[in-house]
Design a protein around this motif. Sequence first.
Motif, PDB file in Angstrom:
ATOM      1  N   VAL A  46       8.999  -5.546 -11.163  1.00  0.00           N
ATOM      2  CA  VAL A  46       8.854  -6.120  -9.825  1.00  0.00           C
ATOM      3  C   VAL A  46       7.577  -6.938  -9.811  1.00  0.00           C
ATOM      4  O   VAL A  46       6.515  -6.436 -10.167  1.00  0.00           O
ATOM      5  CB  VAL A  46       8.824  -5.013  -8.741  1.00  0.00           C
ATOM      6  CG1 VAL A  46       8.616  -5.614  -7.372  1.00  0.00           C
ATOM      7  CG2 VAL A  46      10.100  -4.200  -8.783  1.00  0.00           C
ATOM      8  N   HIS A  47       7.686  -8.202  -9.391  1.00  0.00           N
ATOM      9  CA  HIS A  47       6.548  -9.103  -9.560  1.00  0.00           C
ATOM     10  C   HIS A  47       5.881  -9.558  -8.263  1.00  0.00           C
ATOM     11  O   HIS A  47       4.723  -9.932  -8.279  1.00  0.00           O
ATOM     12  CB  HIS A  47       6.978 -10.321 -10.379  1.00  0.00           C
ATOM     13  CG  HIS A  47       7.468  -9.943 -11.748  1.00  0.00           C
ATOM     14  ND1 HIS A  47       6.659  -9.368 -12.697  1.00  0.00           N
ATOM     15  CD2 HIS A  47       8.691 -10.007 -12.305  1.00  0.00           C
ATOM     16  CE1 HIS A  47       7.359  -9.115 -13.787  1.00  0.00           C
ATOM     17  NE2 HIS A  47       8.598  -9.495 -13.580  1.00  0.00           N
TER      18      HIS A  47
ATOM     19  N   LEU B 299       6.538  -6.901  -2.331  1.00  0.00           N
ATOM     20  CA  LEU B 299       7.689  -6.124  -2.796  1.00  0.00           C
ATOM     21  C   LEU B 299       7.251  -5.013  -3.740  1.00  0.00           C
ATOM     22  O   LEU B 299       7.793  -3.906  -3.703  1.00  0.00           O
ATOM     23  CB  LEU B 299       8.704  -7.040  -3.472  1.00  0.00           C
ATOM     24  CG  LEU B 299       9.995  -6.389  -3.946  1.00  0.00           C
ATOM     25  CD1 LEU B 299      10.744  -5.779  -2.773  1.00  0.00           C
ATOM     26  CD2 LEU B 299      10.861  -7.403  -4.671  1.00  0.00           C
ATOM     27  N   LEU B 300       6.255  -5.287  -4.567  1.00  0.00           N
ATOM     28  CA  LEU B 300       5.734  -4.276  -5.486  1.00  0.00           C
ATOM     29  C   LEU B 300       5.156  -3.100  -4.711  1.00  0.00           C
ATOM     30  O   LEU B 300       5.469  -1.938  -5.003  1.00  0.00           O
ATOM     31  CB  LEU B 300       4.663  -4.879  -6.398  1.00  0.00           C
ATOM     32  CG  LEU B 300       3.987  -3.932  -7.372  1.00  0.00           C
ATOM     33  CD1 LEU B 300       4.982  -3.434  -8.408  1.00  0.00           C
ATOM     34  CD2 LEU B 300       2.817  -4.617  -8.049  1.00  0.00           C
ATOM     35  N   ALA B 301       4.341  -3.384  -3.714  1.00  0.00           N
ATOM     36  CA  ALA B 301       3.722  -2.315  -2.923  1.00  0.00           C
ATOM     37  C   ALA B 301       4.780  -1.501  -2.179  1.00  0.00           C
ATOM     38  O   ALA B 301       4.737  -0.261  -2.175  1.00  0.00           O
ATOM     39  CB  ALA B 301       2.723  -2.901  -1.941  1.00  0.00           C
TER      40      ALA B 301
ATOM     41  N   THR C 242       7.968  -1.159  -2.914  1.00  0.00           N
ATOM     42  CA  THR C 242       8.796  -0.419  -3.861  1.00  0.00           C
ATOM     43  C   THR C 242       8.054   0.785  -4.431  1.00  0.00           C
ATOM     44  O   THR C 242       8.626   1.870  -4.559  1.00  0.00           O
ATOM     45  CB  THR C 242       9.262  -1.337  -5.003  1.00  0.00           C
ATOM     46  OG1 THR C 242       9.853  -2.505  -4.448  1.00  0.00           O
ATOM     47  CG2 THR C 242      10.262  -0.648  -5.891  1.00  0.00           C
ATOM     48  N   LEU C 243       6.783   0.611  -4.761  1.00  0.00           N
ATOM     49  CA  LEU C 243       6.001   1.730  -5.298  1.00  0.00           C
ATOM     50  C   LEU C 243       5.891   2.864  -4.281  1.00  0.00           C
ATOM     51  O   LEU C 243       6.104   4.034  -4.604  1.00  0.00           O
ATOM     52  CB  LEU C 243       4.609   1.268  -5.707  1.00  0.00           C
ATOM     53  CG  LEU C 243       4.497   0.496  -7.005  1.00  0.00           C
ATOM     54  CD1 LEU C 243       3.087  -0.043  -7.193  1.00  0.00           C
ATOM     55  CD2 LEU C 243       4.893   1.362  -8.184  1.00  0.00           C
ATOM     56  N   VAL C 244       5.564   2.508  -3.045  1.00  0.00           N
ATOM     57  CA  VAL C 244       5.409   3.533  -2.008  1.00  0.00           C
ATOM     58  C   VAL C 244       6.740   4.212  -1.713  1.00  0.00           C
ATOM     59  O   VAL C 244       6.825   5.440  -1.618  1.00  0.00           O
ATOM     60  CB  VAL C 244       4.785   2.932  -0.735  1.00  0.00           C
ATOM     61  CG1 VAL C 244       4.839   3.907   0.417  1.00  0.00           C
ATOM     62  CG2 VAL C 244       3.345   2.516  -1.002  1.00  0.00           C
ATOM     63  N   SER C 245       7.795   3.419  -1.581  1.00  0.00           N
ATOM     64  CA  SER C 245       9.087   4.008  -1.213  1.00  0.00           C
ATOM     65  C   SER C 245       9.652   4.898  -2.320  1.00  0.00           C
ATOM     66  O   SER C 245      10.175   5.980  -2.041  1.00  0.00           O
ATOM     67  CB  SER C 245      10.090   2.925  -0.825  1.00  0.00           C
ATOM     68  OG  SER C 245      10.353   2.075  -1.914  1.00  0.00           O
TER      69      SER C 245
END
Length: 126
Positions: A91-92, A96-98, A100-103
């Motif tokens: 994920v770039h 979206l990265l933040a 996706t990481l949290v979720s």
Amino acid sequence: MSYKTDLGRVIGLGTANEGVHEWFSGRVLSVALIPLSILFLCFVAPLIGEDHATVVAAFQNPFKAVVVILFFLVAFKHLADGLKEIVLDYVHGKALLAITLVSTRLICYFFGAAGAFAVAKIAFAG
């Protein structure tokens, strides 16, 4: 050709001082999952297809309950760490990265806690 110094080229690209901790944590969780997985299968596989009373009686044994709870917690922590590495690789976008990481971390922790709570509820309440 760049006229930046060596320090200027690596600012913001260096170590976050977490690499050894993450590597060691991953190895410890992997090794811990080996006996926990074997015990989990030995305790849970015979219960497939059994009635409610048999399952409740099995999980009221403190050793079995603790092993299954530890399995859930360690397995979902290991899953969260593995998904973090996958997300960081593929994920770039920053937002979206933040997200996706949290979720993914919250979902893994939720299911680990839900499994542990379910076993604890069976062990204590029946």
